[in-house]
Design a protein around this motif. Sequence first.
Motif, short mmCIF file in Angstrom:
data_model
loop_
_atom_site.label_atom_id
_atom_site.label_comp_id
_atom_site.label_asym_id
_atom_site.label_seq_id
_atom_site.Cartn_x
_atom_site.Cartn_y
_atom_site.Cartn_z
N THR A 188 0.78 -0.84 -0.06
CA THR A 188 0.32 0.02 -0.04
C THR A 188 0.63 1.48 0.25
N GLU A 189 2.16 0.81 0.35
CA GLU A 189 3.01 2.72 0.15
C GLU A 189 3.60 2.59 -1.37
N ASN A 190 3.78 1.07 -2.12
CA ASN A 190 4.60 1.04 -3.56
C ASN A 190 3.88 1.00 -4.26
N PHE A 191 3.92 0.80 -6.08
CA PHE A 191 3.12 0.72 -7.01
C PHE A 191 4.34 -0.16 -8.12
N TRP A 192 3.34 -0.54 -9.00
CA TRP A 192 4.80 -1.89 -10.21
C TRP A 192 4.27 -1.03 -11.18
N ARG A 193 5.27 -0.40 -11.95
CA ARG A 193 4.37 0.28 -13.07
C ARG A 193 2.84 0.46 -13.53
N PRO A 194 2.92 2.28 -12.88
CA PRO A 194 1.73 2.64 -12.96
C PRO A 194 1.69 3.13 -13.94
N SER A 195 -0.03 3.23 -14.76
CA SER A 195 -0.35 3.70 -15.91
C SER A 195 -0.59 5.14 -16.33
N ASP A 196 -1.16 5.64 -15.01
CA ASP A 196 -2.45 6.68 -15.15
C ASP A 196 -3.16 6.80 -13.89
N MET A 197 -3.38 8.04 -13.74
CA MET A 197 -3.54 8.89 -12.90
C MET A 197 -4.33 9.60 -12.52
N PHE A 198 -5.60 10.53 -11.22
CA PHE A 198 -6.86 11.01 -11.58
C PHE A 198 -7.02 12.20 -10.22
N VAL A 199 -7.15 12.68 -10.36
CA VAL A 199 -7.26 13.45 -9.04
C VAL A 199 -9.10 13.92 -9.14
N TYR A 200 -10.01 13.24 -7.92
CA TYR A 200 -11.43 13.25 -8.19
C TYR A 200 -10.96 14.73 -7.50
N PRO A 201 -11.65 16.19 -7.80
CA PRO A 201 -11.90 17.19 -6.74
C PRO A 201 -12.31 17.17 -6.00
N PRO A 202 -13.40 16.79 -5.48
CA PRO A 202 -14.45 16.45 -4.35
C PRO A 202 -13.89 15.98 -3.04
N THR A 203 -12.91 15.45 -3.11
CA THR A 203 -12.11 14.57 -2.02
C THR A 203 -11.37 14.75 -1.87
N ASN A 204 -10.52 15.25 -3.42
CA ASN A 204 -8.95 15.09 -3.30
C ASN A 204 -7.92 13.76 -3.48
N GLU A 205 -9.17 13.41 -3.92
CA GLU A 205 -8.47 12.29 -3.73
C GLU A 205 -7.27 11.55 -4.93
N LEU A 206 -6.35 10.36 -5.04
CA LEU A 206 -5.30 9.99 -6.32
C LEU A 206 -5.74 9.30 -6.45
N TYR A 207 -6.78 8.56 -7.63
CA TYR A 207 -6.87 7.72 -8.50
C TYR A 207 -5.67 6.98 -9.49
N VAL A 208 -4.67 5.71 -8.81
CA VAL A 208 -3.75 5.69 -9.66
C VAL A 208 -4.58 3.76 -10.48
N SER A 209 -3.97 3.60 -12.14
CA SER A 209 -4.03 1.90 -12.50
C SER A 209 -2.73 1.92 -12.44
N ASP A 210 -2.64 0.60 -11.60
CA ASP A 210 -1.35 0.66 -11.74
C ASP A 210 -1.13 -0.90 -11.99
N GLY A 211 -1.23 -1.52 -12.87
CA GLY A 211 -1.42 -1.77 -13.90
C GLY A 211 -0.64 -2.29 -15.18
N TYR A 212 1.08 -1.86 -15.30
CA TYR A 212 1.71 -2.61 -16.14
C TYR A 212 2.08 -3.65 -15.52
N GLY A 213 2.92 -3.91 -13.89
CA GLY A 213 2.66 -5.09 -12.98
C GLY A 213 1.57 -5.14 -11.96
N ASN A 214 1.16 -4.63 -11.32
CA ASN A 214 -0.06 -5.28 -10.53
C ASN A 214 -1.13 -5.05 -10.99
N LYS A 215 -2.73 -5.24 -10.60
CA LYS A 215 -3.99 -5.71 -11.58
C LYS A 215 -4.93 -4.41 -10.48
N ARG A 216 -4.46 -3.54 -10.45
CA ARG A 216 -5.45 -3.31 -9.21
C ARG A 216 -5.85 -1.49 -9.48
N ILE A 217 -6.38 -1.00 -9.22
CA ILE A 217 -6.98 0.88 -8.96
C ILE A 217 -6.75 1.06 -6.87
#
Length: 387
Positions: free
Chosen positions: A164-193
């Motif tokens: 929960t502290e590192n990624f593995w080849r993250p592909s994309d990211m998006f900050v949702y303004p109402p909550t100021n949260e960063l959503y990451v597609s962690d994506g090439y190595g891992n298989k998660r949002i």
Amino acid sequence: MKRASSTGSALLVLAVIQTAALHATSGTSAGQTPAAVRQIPNFEVDPSWPRIPEGWVLGQVASAAADEQDHIWVLQRPRSVRPGRGTGPPVMEFDEDGNYVQGWGGPGEGYDWPESEHGIHVDHEGYVWIGGQADEDQILKFTSDGTFVMQIGEGGHEKTNRDTENFWRPSDMFVYPPTNELYVSDGYGNKRIIVFDADTGEYKRMWGAFGNVPSDDPPAEGETGANRTLATEFDPADPGPPQFNTVHGVKVSNDGLVYAADRGGKRVQVFTTDGEYLAQAWIDRWCLVAGQGCGNGQTTASVAFSADPEQQFLYVASRSPARIWVLDRSTLEPLDSFGRPGIAPGEFGVLHHMTTDSSGNLYTSEVQDGRRVQKFVYTGLVDAPNE
């Protein structure tokens, strides 16, 4: 976490799961049939956009992002340019007319610049987020002038979806303004949002396909983009593999729905911001591997939304078929598509990421043969083609 010292016409197979839940979340009551979309957005490519400074060529263009001023931020790979050719910095800012504004990026003190640039996002506060796709384990946050702010993740750890502290080849990211949260597609190595606080980098939550716990197991047979199943042999009732395969993009709509582009899985999946699975759409599921007429057999590279407040339309970049699908966002019904393989204006040579500005213009990035960013000017709504 590190901080700055200062602080077409081919078949699209559509499968919508739990549509009642999706309609309820999107403002359409369960059991109510959404109104038919009779018009679709129309685009014209602008072959003169952008104006690259004289003497420069672009390397592989991994990503593009629009900011609040409708400036377009391009993330390119200078190291992919042939020796002896001039190029600009990894991060390049252009105004809406395509004029070069500034550029920056590359290795620096206090952070780990990616070996292969991949995703860029400019959030509602003007911060610029960067990720990579080599063997990268981090995402970087900068001010608009390139001042380092924060790094989430770093190398030298076991690569696992449990981290929960590192990624593995993250592909994309998006900050949702109402909550100021960063959503990451962690994506090439891992298989998660995976989701973090965009100010502190604190971990919040994560999920995999269908809201499942992300798995470290290798893909099961049929999960990879290289499967050879014929389109006519797919069971329409089969929801597909229970894990993501190359989660290549993520965006969050104004009404709080998370859209994950599962490139290797050939689908878009839709979730609430808490990770509850709502629906999915198959994108060019017929597309098979190289040697059988469809590139590397992967499709759903990125998503973007139309500029109206309701974001009525969902745009989906289909990588190997080299086209963009226009979907009704409330139903995930395919309405139209445009584009084909090639390097002429309006064609695509390995379509990668895309974004829209507040006027509804669409910007696409291309790696490998394409090596460019293209602007598709929104010209208004036109009648949808007859079935």
